[in-house]
Design an enzyme around this catalytic site. Structure first.
Site, PDB file in Angstrom:
ATOM      1  N   GLU A  26      -1.026  -9.043   3.150  1.00  0.00           N
ATOM      2  CA  GLU A  26      -0.736  -9.671   4.447  1.00  0.00           C
ATOM      3  C   GLU A  26      -1.978 -10.206   5.150  1.00  0.00           C
ATOM      4  O   GLU A  26      -1.890 -11.129   5.949  1.00  0.00           O
ATOM      5  CB  GLU A  26       0.008  -8.684   5.368  1.00  0.00           C
ATOM      6  CG  GLU A  26      -0.760  -7.444   5.811  1.00  0.00           C
ATOM      7  CD  GLU A  26      -0.585  -6.236   4.891  1.00  0.00           C
ATOM      8  OE1 GLU A  26      -0.298  -6.441   3.696  1.00  0.00           O
ATOM      9  OE2 GLU A  26      -0.754  -5.090   5.362  1.00  0.00           O
TER      10      GLU A  26
ATOM     11  N   CYS B  90       0.843  -1.204   0.000  1.00  0.00           N
ATOM     12  CA  CYS B  90       0.000   0.000   0.000  1.00  0.00           C
ATOM     13  C   CYS B  90       0.881   1.257   0.000  1.00  0.00           C
ATOM     14  O   CYS B  90       1.435   1.607  -1.037  1.00  0.00           O
ATOM     15  CB  CYS B  90      -0.991  -0.044   1.145  1.00  0.00           C
ATOM     16  SG  CYS B  90      -2.431   0.981   0.813  1.00  0.00           S
TER      17      CYS B  90
ATOM     18  N   HIS C  33      -3.432  -4.910   0.537  1.00  0.00           N
ATOM     19  CA  HIS C  33      -2.705  -5.483   1.684  1.00  0.00           C
ATOM     20  C   HIS C  33      -2.730  -7.007   1.622  1.00  0.00           C
ATOM     21  O   HIS C  33      -3.606  -7.633   2.233  1.00  0.00           O
ATOM     22  CB  HIS C  33      -3.342  -5.012   2.991  1.00  0.00           C
ATOM     23  CG  HIS C  33      -3.157  -3.558   3.270  1.00  0.00           C
ATOM     24  ND1 HIS C  33      -2.035  -3.065   3.887  1.00  0.00           N
ATOM     25  CD2 HIS C  33      -3.940  -2.493   2.997  1.00  0.00           C
ATOM     26  CE1 HIS C  33      -2.130  -1.748   4.004  1.00  0.00           C
ATOM     27  NE2 HIS C  33      -3.285  -1.378   3.461  1.00  0.00           N
TER      28      HIS C  33
END
Ligand code: GLN
Length: 550
Positions: free
Chosen positions: A511, A383, A509
């Site tokens: 993750e 990001c 994102h």
């Protein structure tokens, strides 16, 4: 089956792993064939953590539907391997906003609005909404904070009422406490646990199980003592000694017989034998000594590691899959600006620049991106990390150091990252970003496409700014590839450098979708490249990465 509830409360002190305990017990129940969901009740007045500083609250965890939630939801999703939704995080702010909204509409027909029953009813309505929204038959509900906090009382009252509403066989209460260790006498103390159970009782909740967290082994006599003083069965006193291996917690709770006790207590029988083979392999793999790859995490909240919880976990998952250890080096981006910490960048095999907001430390992150590009060190930008990789590349090819994102310089001559048009007229800060899952189409022949191995993906977003399309052509001609685009080609989702072993930035994102048993393909590809950089693997050994959903 009627929905059954397991309520988790905390005693003595916070931050002893109540969220991980709930997540791990969720996994235990899923392993027995039940559909589970987990809900977090947060007693603060904010509507969600989206507007809070990560210093206050740690990471903001984003769900598929764009809900900005507590980081415990990350534990739930990772441990149980499920996808949760907006119904799974409730705050006092949401509850009051709803009730006051109804009052203004006149829904209460002249009644006096009170904590009991109006606020508690709204809390109960939101607890009941989880099974409808997720299809779960067992709902685990974690009450944030510790028993005794004034602001947590309405939540405790609501979960107390649920026992009378639904009956004892449909609700269980698990109290997670802490046993302090007194160095002078070398013993663990149960007194604070006794007190917090007494406190819980005084508001009408008798725990069915006590999970006693401790840094030291808890012997049998101590368990007996807790059982006696707190009036729970001895087998329901579960010692949980701190483990350096987070993902070992479900195995420890399994060994302690937690799930068998709880399902029996709820009048259930397991639908299947739990199969821990894969999970055990995972934990054995964590324990196995491995060669280390060094990764720098360049952020501005690095003093508080919780602010990067999911990023750290995703890096660990990918390293595990690659069979290496990660040595994480935390680098403060503002320090880099002052010329400190550059030696750390020199020593690592990969650099991660995570998400963030606001101008502090921005130039330090740009420095890290410049270092990665020039020294050909693997770089993963998440990001903001992608946006700054774009800014750095812009400064380089446009030969103008004033190139910037308009988030940090409104009057930059080269706004290579700019506010999304749909964001221009938004005044409110809360919940108004581009949030949640959006599709991304991968461009064949790119590093990203190869890493994913599929033509398109859906990833979780949380941003207001984006790549400025006015610069697409110039960037492309100079060696940046836009390897992920929105289906209408309007939004750059992934950017990468052509002439670099691995310099990839994502507008989303990744993750949040990494799992211990299924690392995220981009993190895997990044760690793989870092291993090549470190010499741990030769490029010729390259394995084809796959991380398919089971
Ligand atoms: N501040 C940037 C934006 O709003 C990046 C956000 C982030 O990193 N999540 O677009």
């Amino acid at each position: 089956m009627v929905t059954k509830y397991l309520f988790f409360t905390g005693g003595v002190v916070s931050s002893v792993g109540k969220g991980v305990t709930a997540a791990a017990i969720g996994r235990l129940l899923k392993e027995r064939g039940f559909q589970v969901a987990v809900q977090k009740l947060d007693p603060y007045i904010n509507v969600d953590p989206g507007t809070m500083s990560p210093y206050q609250h740690g990471e903001v965890y984003v769900l598929d539907d764009g809900a900005e939630t507590d980081l415990d939801l990350g534990h739930y999703e990772r441990f149980i391997d499920i996808r949760l939704n907006r119904s799974c995080n409730v705050t006092t702010g949401q509850v009051y906003a709803e009730v006051i909204g109804k009052e203004r509409r006149g829904d209460y027909l002249g009644g006096t609005i009170q904590v009991i029953p109006h606020i508690t009813n709204e809390i109960k309505r939101r607890i009941a909404a989880v099974s409808k929204a997720t299809g779960a038959e067992l709902v685990l509900v974690e009450v944030g904070g510790t028993v005794g906090d004034i602001e947590g009382l309405p939540f405790l009252e609501a979960i107390r009422q649920i026992r009378s509403d639904l009956g004892r066989e449909n609700s269980a209460y698990i109290h997670v406490t802490w046993l302090p260790y007194i160095g002078a006498t070398g013993e663990l103390k149960t007194k604070p646990t006794q007190h917090s159970v007494r406190e819980l009782r005084s508001i009408g909740i008798s725990p069915d199980m006590i999970v006693a967290r401790s840094d030291y082994p808890v012997d049998d006599s101590l368990r007996e003592k807790i059982a006696l003083f707190c009036d729970v069965e001895k087998r329901a006193v579960v010692p949980m000694v701190t483990t350096p291996i987070l993902y070992e917690v479900p195995l420890l709770l399994e060994e302690a017989g937690v799930a068998d006790f709880l399902i029996q207590r709820l009048g259930l029988t397991a639908r299947r034998e739990p199969d821990w083979t894969a999970w055990r392999k995972l934990v054995d793999e964590v324990r196995r000594p491995k060669q280390a790859v060094k990764i720098a995490l360049v952020g501005k909240y690095v003093e508080l590691h919780d602010a990067y919880m999911s990023v750290r976990e995703a890096i660990k998952h990918a390293a595990l899959y690659q069979g290496v250890e990660v040595e994480l080096r935390w680098v403060h981006s503002a320090e880099l600006e002052k010329g400190r910490g550059c030696d750390i960048l020199e020593s690592v095999d990969g650099i991660v620049v995570p998400g963030g907001f606001g101008s502090r430390g921005i130039e330090g992150k740009i420095q890290a991106a410049r270092f990665a590009r020039e020294k050909r060190v693997p770089y993963l930008g998440l990001c903001l990390g992608m946006q700054l990789m774009v800014v750095e590349f812009g400064r380089f090819i446009l030969q103008d150091e004033e190139t910037n994102s308009t988030e940090f310089d409104r009057t930059t001559p080269h706004p290579v990252i700019d506010l999304m048009p749909e964001q221009r007229d938004i005044a409110d800060m809360g919940g108004t970003m581009r949030l949640g899952l959006y599709p991304c189409e991968l461009q064949p022949g790119t590093i990203a496409a190869q890493a994913y191995g599929v033509p398109s993906v859906q990833e979780r977003h949380r941003h207001r700014f984006e790549f400025n399309n006015g610069y697409r052509k110039a960037f492309q001609e100079n060696g940046m590839r836009f390897s992920g685009l929105s289906p209408d080609n309007r939004l750059v989702e992934i950017a990468e450098l052509e002439d670099h072993p691995f310099m990839v930035g994502t507008q989303f994102h990744p993750e949040f979708l990494s799992r211990p048993n299924r690392p995220h393909p981009l993190f895997s590809a990044f760690i793989h490249s870092a291993c090549e950089h470190s010499g741990l693997i030769r490029p010729a050994d390259s394995v084809t990465l796959s991380a398919e959903e089971p």
